[in-house]
Design a protein around this motif. Structure first.
Motif, short mmCIF file in Angstrom:
data_model
loop_
_atom_site.label_atom_id
_atom_site.label_comp_id
_atom_site.label_asym_id
_atom_site.label_seq_id
_atom_site.Cartn_x
_atom_site.Cartn_y
_atom_site.Cartn_z
N ASP A 93 35.25 18.85 66.35
CA ASP A 93 34.33 18.19 67.70
C ASP A 93 34.92 19.14 68.63
O ASP A 93 34.64 19.15 69.79
CB ASP A 93 33.96 17.31 68.14
N THR A 94 35.38 20.33 68.50
CA THR A 94 35.26 21.31 69.71
C THR A 94 35.11 22.29 69.62
O THR A 94 34.96 23.24 68.17
CB THR A 94 37.20 21.43 69.84
N LEU A 95 34.20 23.40 70.41
CA LEU A 95 33.29 24.18 70.03
C LEU A 95 34.39 25.08 71.14
O LEU A 95 35.07 25.94 72.23
CB LEU A 95 32.54 24.64 70.88
N ASN A 96 35.44 26.07 69.86
CA ASN A 96 36.23 27.74 70.99
C ASN A 96 35.20 28.78 71.29
O ASN A 96 34.74 29.06 70.29
CB ASN A 96 37.43 27.66 69.90
N LEU A 97 34.78 28.97 72.23
CA LEU A 97 34.43 30.50 71.93
C LEU A 97 35.51 31.94 72.85
O LEU A 97 36.21 31.08 73.81
CB LEU A 97 33.44 30.33 73.41
N TYR A 98 35.45 33.12 71.84
CA TYR A 98 35.97 33.85 72.16
C TYR A 98 35.77 34.86 73.37
O TYR A 98 34.79 35.64 72.86
CB TYR A 98 36.41 34.57 71.04
N VAL A 99 35.77 34.88 74.49
CA VAL A 99 34.42 36.07 75.42
C VAL A 99 35.37 36.87 76.33
O VAL A 99 36.42 36.79 76.37
CB VAL A 99 33.70 34.61 76.07
N SER A 100 34.16 37.75 76.26
CA SER A 100 34.50 39.07 77.83
C SER A 100 34.99 38.59 78.88
O SER A 100 36.16 39.22 79.55
CB SER A 100 34.56 40.33 77.39
N ILE A 113 30.78 16.62 72.55
CA ILE A 113 31.76 17.88 72.56
C ILE A 113 32.85 19.02 72.74
O ILE A 113 32.30 19.25 74.27
CB ILE A 113 30.98 19.05 71.41
N LYS A 114 33.88 18.85 73.15
CA LYS A 114 34.60 19.43 74.10
C LYS A 114 34.45 21.37 73.93
O LYS A 114 34.59 22.00 72.64
CB LYS A 114 36.38 19.81 73.57
N ILE A 115 34.68 21.91 75.16
CA ILE A 115 34.63 23.35 74.72
C ILE A 115 35.71 23.97 75.69
O ILE A 115 36.03 23.52 76.90
CB ILE A 115 32.81 23.97 75.40
N ASN A 116 36.14 25.42 74.79
CA ASN A 116 37.18 26.29 75.69
C ASN A 116 36.93 27.43 75.81
O ASN A 116 35.57 27.68 74.26
CB ASN A 116 38.21 25.87 73.63
N GLN A 117 37.16 28.12 76.77
CA GLN A 117 36.82 29.41 76.97
C GLN A 117 38.25 29.94 76.77
O GLN A 117 38.96 29.85 77.18
CB GLN A 117 35.56 29.89 77.85
N PHE A 118 38.01 30.85 75.74
CA PHE A 118 39.00 32.25 76.17
C PHE A 118 38.59 33.61 76.19
O PHE A 118 37.73 34.17 74.86
CB PHE A 118 40.40 31.84 74.26
#
Length: 141
Positions: A93-100, A113-118
């Motif tokens: 239930d976590t959306l991990n986004l790998y972004v610039s 839904i938890k959103i993490n941005q890296f």
């Protein structure tokens, strides 16, 4: 002989014009992709929507709770990314986004839904292009 060369030249020019017009007019239609992320635990859905348009393939990516097909630029309720592709992974239930470049999570974005941005450096993003699937990631491109 001059007439044949002239007709061949006209034919080549017409062919080139037809190809150029095809490229120009086909680029006016945006290409829209929507990825549906479903959390069965929370009974919620998040949509990653991408629109690509123009000769230089300009991109707009929106992460939203709205199922609308329109990519309405609503930075009050959605995460908005301009121009860059990114990678994602949905786990527990976590959306991990790998972004610039990170996008602020707006107060109007209502989801359990938890959103993490890296935010990744360019060399690391380039490395992910080569082996993202091996790391269990998916690509928005």
């Amino acid at each position: 002989m001059k007439t044949i060369k002239f007709l061949i030249l006209i034919g080549i020019i017409l062919f080139a014009i037809i190809i150029c017009l095809n490229l120009i007019f086909s680029s006016f239609q945006p290409d829209i992709t929507i990825v549906k992320i479903v959390s069965e635990n929370f009974n919620e859905t998040i949509y990653i929507k991408q629109e690509v348009w123009g000769l230089s393939s300009n991109k707009l990516i929106i992460v939203s709770t709205s199922s609308d097909q329109d990519l309405e630029l609503d930075s009050i309720k959605s995460l908005v990314f301009h121009g860059d592709s990114f990678f994602y992974k949905f786990v527990n239930d976590t959306l991990n986004l790998y972004v610039s470049k990170e996008s602020p999570i707006p107060k109007g974005f209502n989801s359990k839904i938890k959103i993490n941005q890296f935010e990744l450096t360019n060399p690391y993003m380039m490395e992910l292009w080569e082996n993202y699937s091996e790391k269990g990631l998916k690509k928005i491109d």
